[in-house]
Motif scaffolding. Structure first.
Motif, PDB file in Angstrom:
ATOM      1  N   LEU A   1      29.184  36.271  43.390  1.00  0.00           N
ATOM      2  CA  LEU A   1      29.178  37.598  44.001  1.00  0.00           C
ATOM      3  C   LEU A   1      30.495  38.326  43.740  1.00  0.00           C
ATOM      4  N   VAL A   2      31.602  37.589  43.721  1.00  0.00           N
ATOM      5  CA  VAL A   2      32.909  38.174  43.408  1.00  0.00           C
ATOM      6  C   VAL A   2      32.951  38.596  41.943  1.00  0.00           C
TER       7      VAL A   2
ATOM      8  N   ALA B   1      33.059  43.289  37.968  1.00  0.00           N
ATOM      9  CA  ALA B   1      32.557  43.995  36.792  1.00  0.00           C
ATOM     10  C   ALA B   1      31.721  45.227  37.139  1.00  0.00           C
ATOM     11  N   ASP B   2      31.502  45.480  38.431  1.00  0.00           N
ATOM     12  CA  ASP B   2      30.672  46.596  38.871  1.00  0.00           C
ATOM     13  C   ASP B   2      31.531  47.856  39.013  1.00  0.00           C
ATOM     14  N   SER B   3      31.279  48.833  38.185  1.00  0.00           N
ATOM     15  CA  SER B   3      32.108  50.041  38.175  1.00  0.00           C
ATOM     16  C   SER B   3      31.901  50.926  39.394  1.00  0.00           C
ATOM     17  N   THR B   4      30.954  50.572  40.272  1.00  0.00           N
ATOM     18  CA  THR B   4      30.720  51.377  41.474  1.00  0.00           C
ATOM     19  C   THR B   4      31.431  50.816  42.693  1.00  0.00           C
ATOM     20  N   LYS B   5      32.055  49.657  42.580  1.00  0.00           N
ATOM     21  CA  LYS B   5      32.635  48.986  43.751  1.00  0.00           C
ATOM     22  C   LYS B   5      34.089  49.374  43.998  1.00  0.00           C
ATOM     23  N   VAL B   6      35.001  48.842  43.195  1.00  0.00           N
ATOM     24  CA  VAL B   6      36.431  49.120  43.379  1.00  0.00           C
ATOM     25  C   VAL B   6      36.893  49.973  42.207  1.00  0.00           C
ATOM     26  N   LYS B   7      37.266  51.229  42.518  1.00  0.00           N
ATOM     27  CA  LYS B   7      37.589  52.205  41.479  1.00  0.00           C
ATOM     28  C   LYS B   7      38.983  52.790  41.721  1.00  0.00           C
ATOM     29  N   GLN B   8      39.495  53.433  40.686  1.00  0.00           N
ATOM     30  CA  GLN B   8      40.763  54.145  40.799  1.00  0.00           C
ATOM     31  C   GLN B   8      40.524  55.644  40.684  1.00  0.00           C
ATOM     32  N   ASN B   9      41.194  56.383  41.546  1.00  0.00           N
ATOM     33  CA  ASN B   9      41.125  57.844  41.523  1.00  0.00           C
ATOM     34  C   ASN B   9      42.293  58.365  40.685  1.00  0.00           C
ATOM     35  N   LEU B  10      42.033  58.624  39.409  1.00  0.00           N
ATOM     36  CA  LEU B  10      43.070  59.071  38.488  1.00  0.00           C
ATOM     37  C   LEU B  10      43.046  60.586  38.323  1.00  0.00           C
ATOM     38  N   VAL B  11      44.132  61.116  37.807  1.00  0.00           N
ATOM     39  CA  VAL B  11      44.190  62.541  37.492  1.00  0.00           C
ATOM     40  C   VAL B  11      43.099  62.883  36.478  1.00  0.00           C
ATOM     41  N   SER B  12      42.829  61.961  35.555  1.00  0.00           N
ATOM     42  CA  SER B  12      41.854  62.199  34.493  1.00  0.00           C
ATOM     43  C   SER B  12      40.417  61.887  34.902  1.00  0.00           C
ATOM     44  N   GLY B  13      40.228  61.328  36.105  1.00  0.00           N
ATOM     45  CA  GLY B  13      38.882  60.996  36.553  1.00  0.00           C
ATOM     46  C   GLY B  13      38.815  59.637  37.225  1.00  0.00           C
TER      47      GLY B  13
ATOM     48  N   VAL C   1      37.898  55.693  37.334  1.00  0.00           N
ATOM     49  CA  VAL C   1      37.718  54.545  36.446  1.00  0.00           C
ATOM     50  C   VAL C   1      37.667  53.271  37.287  1.00  0.00           C
ATOM     51  N   ILE C   2      37.125  52.211  36.721  1.00  0.00           N
ATOM     52  CA  ILE C   2      37.051  50.932  37.418  1.00  0.00           C
ATOM     53  C   ILE C   2      38.450  50.320  37.551  1.00  0.00           C
ATOM     54  N   GLN C   3      38.676  49.606  38.641  1.00  0.00           N
ATOM     55  CA  GLN C   3      39.931  48.880  38.825  1.00  0.00           C
ATOM     56  C   GLN C   3      40.082  47.841  37.710  1.00  0.00           C
ATOM     57  N   PRO C   4      41.261  47.717  37.094  1.00  0.00           N
ATOM     58  CA  PRO C   4      41.439  46.680  36.062  1.00  0.00           C
ATOM     59  C   PRO C   4      41.094  45.296  36.607  1.00  0.00           C
ATOM     60  N   PHE C   5      40.470  44.462  35.782  1.00  0.00           N
ATOM     61  CA  PHE C   5      40.076  43.131  36.240  1.00  0.00           C
ATOM     62  C   PHE C   5      39.994  42.181  35.061  1.00  0.00           C
ATOM     63  N   ALA C   6      40.089  40.895  35.377  1.00  0.00           N
ATOM     64  CA  ALA C   6      39.765  39.815  34.450  1.00  0.00           C
ATOM     65  C   ALA C   6      38.906  38.854  35.250  1.00  0.00           C
ATOM     66  N   LEU C   7      37.711  38.573  34.787  1.00  0.00           N
ATOM     67  CA  LEU C   7      36.762  37.780  35.573  1.00  0.00           C
ATOM     68  C   LEU C   7      37.377  36.460  36.033  1.00  0.00           C
ATOM     69  N   GLY C   8      37.292  36.220  37.340  1.00  0.00           N
ATOM     70  CA  GLY C   8      37.801  34.982  37.903  1.00  0.00           C
ATOM     71  C   GLY C   8      39.259  35.035  38.319  1.00  0.00           C
ATOM     72  N   TYR C   9      39.936  36.128  38.007  1.00  0.00           N
ATOM     73  CA  TYR C   9      41.350  36.260  38.388  1.00  0.00           C
ATOM     74  C   TYR C   9      41.449  37.282  39.516  1.00  0.00           C
ATOM     75  N   THR C  10      41.693  36.783  40.723  1.00  0.00           N
ATOM     76  CA  THR C  10      41.743  37.623  41.905  1.00  0.00           C
ATOM     77  C   THR C  10      43.085  37.448  42.611  1.00  0.00           C
ATOM     78  N   MET C  11      43.369  38.362  43.524  1.00  0.00           N
ATOM     79  CA  MET C  11      44.573  38.235  44.352  1.00  0.00           C
ATOM     80  C   MET C  11      44.502  36.974  45.211  1.00  0.00           C
ATOM     81  N   ASN C  12      43.290  36.520  45.518  1.00  0.00           N
ATOM     82  CA  ASN C  12      43.119  35.295  46.301  1.00  0.00           C
ATOM     83  C   ASN C  12      43.926  34.153  45.698  1.00  0.00           C
ATOM     84  N   LEU C  13      43.805  33.981  44.389  1.00  0.00           N
ATOM     85  CA  LEU C  13      44.532  32.909  43.705  1.00  0.00           C
ATOM     86  C   LEU C  13      46.031  33.099  43.825  1.00  0.00           C
ATOM     87  N   ARG C  14      46.500  34.324  43.663  1.00  0.00           N
ATOM     88  CA  ARG C  14      47.937  34.600  43.741  1.00  0.00           C
ATOM     89  C   ARG C  14      48.504  34.289  45.129  1.00  0.00           C
TER      90      ARG C  14
END
Length: 337
Positions: A170-171, A176-188, A190-203
């Motif tokens: 589910l994580v 990878a879902d562009s509708t979940k966690v997004k960034q509000n940029l000046v240009s529009g 976009v999805i939050q940068p991600f690498a599958l399986g790498y979360t703040m949880n691990l950090r």
């Protein structure tokens, strides 16, 4: 032409690259050679100087995932998945937009915990752009005595808190879902940068995967998705201590790839053209200096080449991005015997 039957040296500089596009950051560069290299038999990286101009937590690992459950016996589903996130350090907000928390050069776990608490509180994010956000849901803290992060659930109304695993399907789907966690940029948007399986949880030290049995699984646990030692969610004001100590090391190694070594070197992820693995033994904003101590040449060298391409990647096989103001210098030894 290079000397025959004797080692020759090539000095490569990222600042000498005129081939790659210059767009604020780079992780690849090319040096064109004034003279072609012909009939080389062996190549080895002898020396590297790389500025570690990177933040302690990569931009693709700035989202913490958890579940807000109705009871300790509820099996987590996508509907209960929530997230606390930080915007990347280079984020520029549109005019008038203030509902965000930006990653900084945090050098201590306490500073990171403070940032995440800010991101979790009112005004720290916006549900329009982080649809998994709950205002005031969590507080993060760090204990010097235990060297661990703790999270306190503040959710009212009978909500129970559970950490989500870094490998929970589910994580992964949410990342990878562009509708979940997004960034509000000046240009529009976009999805939050991600690498599958790498979360703040691990950090933060919450290292359970969410797909295996918990180490001290309680008889009350109903799902592997509750990625906590006992597998039991906690109620309001409940505290979940991390499984291990936090990690504020941006990357342990820098993986250098080049087409001039062919299949001589393969990384553990099966990526070919591995030239060398450089220990990132300097903190953020330090300078990494590497020198080869053993002779270990790549033997699958092209018959001739007129340029050298270099690619840099981190532990997660993500681009090791540096600003255009940085300069990477490498020295290659070439033998013809």
């Amino acid at each position: 032409m290079f000397r025959i039957n004797a080692p020759d040296r090539l000095s490569l500089d990222s600042s000498a690259d005129t081939f790659s596009s210059q767009n604020n950051e780079f992780h690849t560069f090319r040096n064109e050679l004034n003279t072609a290299v012909l009939d080389a038999k062996r190549i080895q990286l002898m020396r590297a100087t790389i500025p570690n101009i990177r933040f302690p937590v990569p931009s693709y690992q700035l989202v913490f995932y958890y579940y807000a459950l109705s009871s300790i016996t509820q099996v987590p589903t996508a509907a209960e998945l929530k997230a606390v996130r930080l915007y990347p350090p280079d984020y520029v907000a549109p005019s008038g937009f203030t509902a965000f928390t930006r990653m900084t050069n945090t050098v201590t776990p306490t500073e990171l915990a403070t940032l995440l608490t800010t991101a979790s509180t009112a005004g720290g994010d916006d549900i329009t752009y982080n649809t998994l956000w709950v205002s005031g849901g969590l507080t993060f803290s760090y204990s010097v005595a235990t060297s661990k992060i703790s999270i306190t659930s503040l959710a009212a109304g009978g909500i129970h808190f559970a950490v989500a695993g870094w490998n929970d399907p589910l994580v992964l789907a949410s990342q990878a879902d562009s509708t979940k966690v997004k960034q509000n940029l000046v240009s529009g948007i976009v999805i939050q940068p991600f690498a599958l399986g790498y979360t703040m949880n691990l950090r933060l030290g919450y290292s359970l995967s969410g797909v295996c049995a918990q180490p001290q699984r309680s008889s009350s646990s109903v799902s592997f998705k509750v990625a906590q030692i006992t597998g039991v969610p906690v109620p309001q004001n409940g505290v979940v201590v991390a499984d291990t100590v936090p990690c504020l090391v941006g990357t342990q190694c820098i993986y250098l790839y080049s087409t001039v070594v062919g299949n001589s070197g393969n990384a553990s992820n099966n990526k070919k053209n591995l030239l060398a693995v450089i220990p990132a033994d300097q903190p953020s904003f330090g300078v990494i200096n590497y020198s080869a101590v053993l002779e270990n040449h790549a033997l699958k060298v092209p018959r001739e080449f007129y340029a050298v391409d270099i690619e840099m990647r981190d532990d997660a096989n993500q681009p090791f991005l540096l600003p255009d103001s940085a300069n990477v210098n490498l020295e290659l030894a070439i033998r013809y015997d």
